[in-house]
Design a protein around this motif. Structure first.
Motif, short mmCIF file in Angstrom:
data_model
loop_
_atom_site.label_atom_id
_atom_site.label_comp_id
_atom_site.label_asym_id
_atom_site.label_seq_id
_atom_site.Cartn_x
_atom_site.Cartn_y
_atom_site.Cartn_z
N LYS A 260 10.97 -17.57 -40.36
CA LYS A 260 12.33 -18.06 -40.58
C LYS A 260 12.35 -19.57 -40.76
O LYS A 260 13.09 -20.10 -41.61
N TYR A 261 11.53 -20.28 -40.00
CA TYR A 261 11.49 -21.74 -40.12
C TYR A 261 10.93 -22.15 -41.48
O TYR A 261 11.45 -23.07 -42.13
N ALA A 262 9.88 -21.47 -41.94
CA ALA A 262 9.32 -21.77 -43.26
C ALA A 262 10.32 -21.47 -44.36
O ALA A 262 10.41 -22.20 -45.36
N ARG A 263 11.09 -20.38 -44.21
CA ARG A 263 12.12 -20.04 -45.20
C ARG A 263 13.21 -21.12 -45.24
O ARG A 263 13.72 -21.47 -46.31
N ILE A 318 9.87 -30.44 -57.55
CA ILE A 318 9.32 -29.11 -57.80
C ILE A 318 8.05 -28.88 -57.00
O ILE A 318 7.83 -27.79 -56.44
N ASP A 319 7.21 -29.91 -56.92
CA ASP A 319 5.99 -29.79 -56.12
C ASP A 319 6.31 -29.55 -54.64
O ASP A 319 5.67 -28.73 -53.97
N GLU A 320 7.32 -30.25 -54.15
CA GLU A 320 7.72 -30.07 -52.76
C GLU A 320 8.22 -28.64 -52.52
O GLU A 320 7.91 -28.02 -51.50
N GLN A 325 7.26 -23.05 -50.54
CA GLN A 325 7.15 -21.63 -50.85
C GLN A 325 5.79 -21.09 -50.41
O GLN A 325 5.68 -19.98 -49.87
N ASN A 326 4.73 -21.87 -50.63
CA ASN A 326 3.40 -21.47 -50.18
C ASN A 326 3.33 -21.38 -48.66
O ASN A 326 2.69 -20.48 -48.09
N ILE A 330 2.27 -18.23 -46.34
CA ILE A 330 1.26 -18.33 -45.29
C ILE A 330 1.77 -17.74 -43.98
O ILE A 330 1.07 -16.99 -43.29
N GLU A 331 3.02 -18.07 -43.62
CA GLU A 331 3.58 -17.57 -42.37
C GLU A 331 3.80 -16.06 -42.42
O GLU A 331 3.65 -15.38 -41.40
N ASN A 332 4.13 -15.52 -43.60
CA ASN A 332 4.24 -14.06 -43.74
C ASN A 332 2.89 -13.39 -43.51
O ASN A 332 2.80 -12.34 -42.85
N LEU A 333 1.83 -14.00 -44.05
CA LEU A 333 0.48 -13.46 -43.82
C LEU A 333 0.08 -13.59 -42.36
O LEU A 333 -0.53 -12.67 -41.78
#
Length: 392
Positions: A260-263, A318-320, A325-326, A330-333
């Protein structure tokens, strides 16, 4: 006078001694532990961050004031003619209300991220309490075991000393040889070293426990023994426990909140690609004047909509966003890895409980057999059927 001194010694000893149960030790550790207090402060900071994130969506009142003083030079077109230099001063001030209308999701993402951080802080707090509890139980159990081992070693030493006295008499009567006596002396010395080592371990373990419970160094603690429930497997339901561990365990909840935090971070990074829109209303002077009185007289109301949009920044936004998104991927994995580890851990611990239950039963049988063999060997030794070396 002597009775009074004895009474004072007894009272002073009682004042600096404490008897603890396992639950009392755990409560002291949870209430006085330094790591627990650190987690509590982190949890408080997380609550403040959530409040701060919500307040970013509210209007804010800003005051601006400026005073400037500088030289004002009048230039001349004629060569050699000196310029007229005067002083220029000015003062401006305004007060305004600013209300964010659209931030591209930055405010919403900030709120979601702060709430996820708050949940993680609560989980870390519960994890710290669990670790403190387990650590105290482990330390407490070690002290109890060390005390039992020390009692066994002392009892063995008393029995060995009695055997040694009898062996001296038997040696004088030439019933045994000098080698038998030397073997006993060796065992006495070895047992003394074990007693010394066990006393050292016990002293260190008690000191460690005092530090964790914030008990003064000069205070003596006495620990009450505790019992372990019989037939632990009766209270364990593997499939139900595994299902709960995958959803309600601290590790599972922590992994979910990290997603959730990464999202939320991805939402905030995406806001840099979109425009920012604010509504504002100000009152005051918009520019400096040469006279202070005129600056107040020229105050006026202004209001409107302000739009800010970074149309081009070489693709850094866009890079940020791609990095965020990456990080979400990672957190989903990591969440899936955590679920796999929970399955393995619950299965391993369940199998370990089964093994320990079986080991406990086998140890009971072994203890009963050892008691019987010891009683038989004692009778054979007293009857002179076996040597001292064999008996030891």
């Amino acid at each position: 006078m002597k009775k009074l001194l004895v009474l004072l010694v007894v009272l002073s000893t009682a004042a600096f001694s404490r008897e603890l149960t396992l639950e009392q030790a755990i409560d002291l550790g949870l209430n006085n532990g330094k790591s627990i207090k650190t987690s509590e402060i982190s949890k408080e900071n997380a609550d403040l961050n959530v409040r701060r994130a919500f307040k970013l969506a509210l209007p804010k009142v800003t005051y601006n004031g400026k005073y400037e003083k500088s030289e004002h030079e009048t230039r001349s077109m004629f060569v050699g003619e000196r310029s007229n230099v005067e002083e220029k001063s000015g003062y401006s001030q305004s007060i305004g209300v600013y209300q964010p209308l659209f931030k591209g999701g930055a405010i919403t993402g900030g709120i979601l991220g702060a709430e996820a951080s708050k949940s993680m802080a609560n989980i870390y707090y519960l994890t710290e309490k669990r670790d403190v509890r387990m650590n105290i139980i482990e330390n407490y159990s070690k002290i109890i075991n060390d005390q039992r081992d020390l009692e066994v070693l002392k009892a063995s030493m008393d029995e060995l000393q009695e055997r040694y006295k009898k062996q001296k008499e038997q040696l004088a009567l030439r019933i045994i040889t000098k080698a038998d006596l030397l073997k006993t002396e060796f065992n006495i010395l070895e047992l003394e070293s074990q007693i010394t080592g066990k006393k050292t371990d016990l002293q260190i373990s008690k000191k460690d426990l005092k530090l964790k419970l914030m008990i003064p160094e000069n205070e003596t603690i006495t620990l009450q023994e505790f019992s372990v429930p019989e037939n632990l497997l009766k209270e364990i339901h593997f499939k139900t426990d595994l299902s709960q561990a995958l959803t309600n365990s601290l590790s599972a909840k922590l992994a979910g909140n990290k997603v959730k935090y990464a999202r939320a971070e991805k939402m905030v990074s995406r806001s840099s690609l979109l425009p920012e829109i604010d509504a504002f209303a100000t009152y005051g002077t918009s520019r400096e004047s040469h006279n202070f009185n005129e600056s107040f007289d020229n105050a006026e109301w202004r209001g409107g909509i302000k739009v800010k949009w970074d149309v081009f920044n070489f693709g850094s936004g866009i890079d940020e966003y791609n990095v965020a998104q990456n990080n979400e991927n990672i957190e989903n994995l990591n969440k899936k890895i955590t679920e796999d580890n929970i399955k393995l851990s619950v299965t391993r611990n369940y199998r370990e409980v089964i093994r320990l239950e079986q080991l406990k039963e086998s140890r009971k049988k072994a203890l009963a057999a050892s008691d019987e063999n010891f009683a038989i060997d004692t009778e054979r030794y007293n009857a002179g059927l076996i040597s001292t070396v064999d008996f030891l």
